[in-house]
Design a protein around this motif. Structure first.
Motif, PDB file in Angstrom:
ATOM      1  N   UNK A  99       0.777  -1.227   0.000  1.00 58.91           N
ATOM      2  CA  UNK A  99       0.000   0.000   0.000  1.00 58.91           C
ATOM      3  C   UNK A  99       0.816   1.288   0.000  1.00 58.91           C
ATOM      4  N   UNK A 100       1.793   1.451   0.910  1.00 57.59           N
ATOM      5  CA  UNK A 100       2.549   2.710   0.946  1.00 57.59           C
ATOM      6  C   UNK A 100       3.286   3.011  -0.355  1.00 57.59           C
ATOM      7  N   UNK A 101       3.818   1.966  -1.011  1.00 63.34           N
ATOM      8  CA  UNK A 101       4.571   2.185  -2.248  1.00 63.34           C
ATOM      9  C   UNK A 101       3.644   2.539  -3.410  1.00 63.34           C
ATOM     10  N   UNK A 102       2.475   1.921  -3.451  1.00 60.79           N
ATOM     11  CA  UNK A 102       1.501   2.254  -4.495  1.00 60.79           C
ATOM     12  C   UNK A 102       1.025   3.689  -4.316  1.00 60.79           C
ATOM     13  N   UNK A 103       0.754   4.075  -3.074  1.00 57.14           N
ATOM     14  CA  UNK A 103       0.306   5.437  -2.797  1.00 57.14           C
ATOM     15  C   UNK A 103       1.363   6.461  -3.214  1.00 57.14           C
ATOM     16  N   UNK A 104       2.626   6.177  -2.890  1.00 53.51           N
ATOM     17  CA  UNK A 104       3.709   7.101  -3.233  1.00 53.51           C
ATOM     18  C   UNK A 104       3.881   7.206  -4.735  1.00 53.51           C
ATOM     19  N   UNK A 105       3.808   6.065  -5.425  1.00 47.22           N
ATOM     20  CA  UNK A 105       3.937   6.078  -6.887  1.00 47.22           C
ATOM     21  C   UNK A 105       2.824   6.906  -7.515  1.00 47.22           C
ATOM     22  N   UNK A 106       1.607   6.728  -7.012  1.00 51.02           N
ATOM     23  CA  UNK A 106       0.462   7.461  -7.552  1.00 51.02           C
ATOM     24  C   UNK A 106       0.627   8.976  -7.365  1.00 51.02           C
ATOM     25  N   UNK A 107       1.055   9.374  -6.176  1.00 48.89           N
ATOM     26  CA  UNK A 107       1.143  10.802  -5.866  1.00 48.89           C
ATOM     27  C   UNK A 107       2.351  11.477  -6.509  1.00 48.89           C
ATOM     28  N   UNK A 108       3.377  10.703  -6.856  1.00 46.96           N
ATOM     29  CA  UNK A 108       4.618  11.328  -7.332  1.00 46.96           C
ATOM     30  C   UNK A 108       4.932  11.060  -8.799  1.00 46.96           C
ATOM     31  N   UNK A 109       4.094  10.290  -9.494  1.00 49.80           N
ATOM     32  CA  UNK A 109       4.432   9.887 -10.861  1.00 49.80           C
ATOM     33  C   UNK A 109       4.580  11.098 -11.778  1.00 49.80           C
ATOM     34  N   UNK A 110       3.749  12.120 -11.621  1.00 49.65           N
ATOM     35  CA  UNK A 110       3.852  13.293 -12.488  1.00 49.65           C
ATOM     36  C   UNK A 110       5.160  14.049 -12.248  1.00 49.65           C
ATOM     37  N   UNK A 111       5.584  14.118 -10.990  1.00 46.91           N
ATOM     38  CA  UNK A 111       6.855  14.754 -10.672  1.00 46.91           C
ATOM     39  C   UNK A 111       8.018  13.943 -11.249  1.00 46.91           C
ATOM     40  N   UNK A 112       7.923  12.615 -11.155  1.00 44.38           N
ATOM     41  CA  UNK A 112       8.960  11.743 -11.712  1.00 44.38           C
ATOM     42  C   UNK A 112       9.102  11.987 -13.208  1.00 44.38           C
ATOM     43  N   UNK A 113       7.967  12.000 -13.905  1.00 49.36           N
ATOM     44  CA  UNK A 113       7.980  12.197 -15.360  1.00 49.36           C
ATOM     45  C   UNK A 113       8.558  13.566 -15.708  1.00 49.36           C
TER      46      UNK A 113
ATOM     47  N   UNK B 234       2.227   5.169 -22.341  1.00 48.85           N
ATOM     48  CA  UNK B 234       1.569   6.463 -22.485  1.00 48.85           C
ATOM     49  C   UNK B 234       2.630   7.547 -22.280  1.00 48.85           C
ATOM     50  N   UNK B 235       2.338   8.755 -22.751  1.00 49.44           N
ATOM     51  CA  UNK B 235       3.284   9.863 -22.637  1.00 49.44           C
ATOM     52  C   UNK B 235       2.748  10.994 -21.763  1.00 49.44           C
ATOM     53  N   UNK B 236       1.436  11.055 -21.599  1.00 50.26           N
ATOM     54  CA  UNK B 236       0.805  12.126 -20.845  1.00 50.26           C
ATOM     55  C   UNK B 236       0.932  11.874 -19.336  1.00 50.26           C
ATOM     56  N   UNK B 237       1.580  12.771 -18.578  1.00 51.46           N
ATOM     57  CA  UNK B 237       1.770  12.551 -17.138  1.00 51.46           C
ATOM     58  C   UNK B 237       0.469  12.351 -16.365  1.00 51.46           C
ATOM     59  N   UNK B 238      -0.594  13.076 -16.724  1.00 49.01           N
ATOM     60  CA  UNK B 238      -1.851  12.923 -15.999  1.00 49.01           C
ATOM     61  C   UNK B 238      -2.458  11.542 -16.258  1.00 49.01           C
ATOM     62  N   UNK B 239      -2.289  11.039 -17.476  1.00 47.37           N
ATOM     63  CA  UNK B 239      -2.751   9.689 -17.765  1.00 47.37           C
ATOM     64  C   UNK B 239      -1.947   8.656 -16.979  1.00 47.37           C
ATOM     65  N   UNK B 240      -0.657   8.914 -16.823  1.00 47.98           N
ATOM     66  CA  UNK B 240       0.188   7.998 -16.049  1.00 47.98           C
ATOM     67  C   UNK B 240      -0.310   7.888 -14.613  1.00 47.98           C
ATOM     68  N   UNK B 241      -0.690   9.037 -14.036  1.00 50.48           N
ATOM     69  CA  UNK B 241      -1.191   9.013 -12.663  1.00 50.48           C
ATOM     70  C   UNK B 241      -2.471   8.187 -12.575  1.00 50.48           C
ATOM     71  N   UNK B 242      -3.354   8.324 -13.563  1.00 47.61           N
ATOM     72  CA  UNK B 242      -4.595   7.551 -13.577  1.00 47.61           C
ATOM     73  C   UNK B 242      -4.312   6.059 -13.700  1.00 47.61           C
ATOM     74  N   UNK B 243      -3.332   5.714 -14.533  1.00 51.00           N
ATOM     75  CA  UNK B 243      -2.950   4.306 -14.707  1.00 51.00           C
ATOM     76  C   UNK B 243      -2.491   3.709 -13.382  1.00 51.00           C
ATOM     77  N   UNK B 244      -1.587   4.400 -12.692  1.00 57.14           N
ATOM     78  CA  UNK B 244      -1.050   3.892 -11.422  1.00 57.14           C
ATOM     79  C   UNK B 244      -2.134   3.828 -10.348  1.00 57.14           C
ATOM     80  N   UNK B 245      -3.138   4.696 -10.448  1.00 58.56           N
ATOM     81  CA  UNK B 245      -4.187   4.753  -9.432  1.00 58.56           C
ATOM     82  C   UNK B 245      -5.235   3.656  -9.575  1.00 58.56           C
TER      83      UNK B 245
END
Length: 378
Positions: free
Chosen positions: A77-91, A127-138
């Motif tokens: 859970x903690x790692x999935x949450x962190x990935x979801x919240x930070x994926x746009x910053x990572x990209x 995918x290339x769109x950061x907002x789409x990436x966040x939706x995918x991880x979520x």
């Protein structure tokens, strides 16, 4: 009768938690559809959309195709949450580094039935769109998992078969706190290995041949609590010349992914700078060993440097012989017949906080040349 009633109570409680989790996920998905519109399309296998590698027209812009393979069982859970919240910053950070052309793919995995009855793998194309990436991880929360080992082998297989761009830097980042089946872990529901017959070591060797680098982000101390887990997971990364990166905190996930991407871009640029020299040596009829020696000398004379990950080794003194053995094997069966019975490394509870960074240092010549050899470049 008391023990039977107790067993019945805990079984019913577990089923209730699973049902409530699915109800929450359903309404979460429904709300996301109503408020955000775009919905990711997942497939059980990456083979369902075919393999169509393309060549870039981006000139000298580095290209990175990165696939996250994320363990989505309950403990993650903690790692999935962190990935979801930070994926746009990572990209954003990866893309801004040398104007990188970045694509992101995602493999969510849990386990095979009957250890888990939700899914084995769910794959989303690049995918290339950061907002789409966040939706995918979520899309998938932390749920399920049963016997300790998970469907790591299936996740690696699906990741390997993504439609990678031909001349992109190809990276798989596996985020896990449990090993694959069949490595001798106690209580393994599939002690003979992946129930579909796939072999993680064979897959890692094929990844190396295709130029796909595997990095394992090990969620500690959980991963190393499983017998042979650390050795096998780090052995897999060594086959592809990737890194085994232990984390004791989910908060470090963004830093390590950005650092790994920067390191890969730098390593690829080093390899590319010697392509003309390699062609000349091949035309002269030089053998692989001779080309390797010549390249190492040339890199040393030029003082070649690359950007590399810098982090503290969190493990206390540890015998790495099994890791080296596994990295030289062709199959899981071969590795199991050769490894010793070693206690996995311990992670000190009282330790300095981890930090991740990159630094320009003299290039790891042997690692670079080994990568090129495995890709049949030399």
């Amino acid at each position: 009768s008391y023990s039977f009633c107790t067993l019945l109570f805990y079984t019913s409680l577990k089923m209730l938690v699973v049902i409530l989790g699915r109800i929450v996920n359903f309404f979460y998905g429904l709300c996301r559809l109503l408020f955000y519109g775009w919905q990711p399309e997942f497939f059980n296998s990456s083979s369902e959309w075919g393999s169509n590698p393309t060549r870039s027209t981006n000139g000298h812009r580095p290209m990175v195709d990165l696939v996250f393979a994320m363990d989505c069982t309950a403990s993650m859970g903690p790692y999935i949450d962190t990935a979801r919240e930070s994926i746009q910053l990572i990209v954003k950070k990866v893309s801004s580094h040398q104007q990188t052309d970045f694509r992101f793919g995602y493999v969510a995995y849990r386990d095979h039935f009957p250890q888990d009855d939700t899914f084995v793998t769910k794959c989303h194309n690049f995918v290339e769109n950061p907002s789409q990436m966040k939706t995918v991880v979520s899309t998938f929360g932390a749920e399920g998992g049963g016997d300790g080992p998970e469907a790591v082998t299936a996740a690696l297989f699906e990741s390997m078969n993504y439609p990678w761009r031909q001349n992109a830097i190809k990276v798989v980042v596996l985020i896990a706190d449990a090993p694959p089946h069949g490595i001798g872990t106690r209580g393994d529901g599939f002690p003979l290995g992946d129930p579909t017959g796939k072999d993680p070591i064979e897959i890692a060797n094929e990844m190396a041949l295709r130029g796909i680098i595997l990095h394992v982000i090990a969620c500690e101390p959980t991963l190393s609590s499983h017998k042979n887990a650390h050795d096998f997971m780090e052995g897999l990364t060594q086959i592809t010349e990737g890194r085994f990166i232990p984390l004791t905190s989910a908060s470090l996930l963004p830093e390590v992914i950005v650092a790994a991407a920067k390191e890969e871009i730098s390593m690829q640029q080093l390899e590319d700078s010697f392509l003309d020299d390699i062609k000349v040596m091949k035309d002269e009829g030089m053998e692989t060993a001779e080309i390797s020696d010549r390249l190492q000398k040339m890199m040393s004379e030029k003082g070649s440097k690359t950007e590399q990950i810098v982090m503290k080794d969190i493990y206390e003194g540890y015998n790495r012989s099994n890791i080296e053995t596994i990295s030289q094997c062709a199959t899981l069966k071969e590795a199991l017949s050769q490894i010793e019975s070693l206690k996995q490394p311990t992670v000190p509870y009282q330790q300095q906080p981890q930090s991740i960074s990159t630094s320009i240092m003299f290039a790891p010549f042997s690692k670079s040349i080994s990568r090129m050899a495995k890709k049949k470049m030399i």
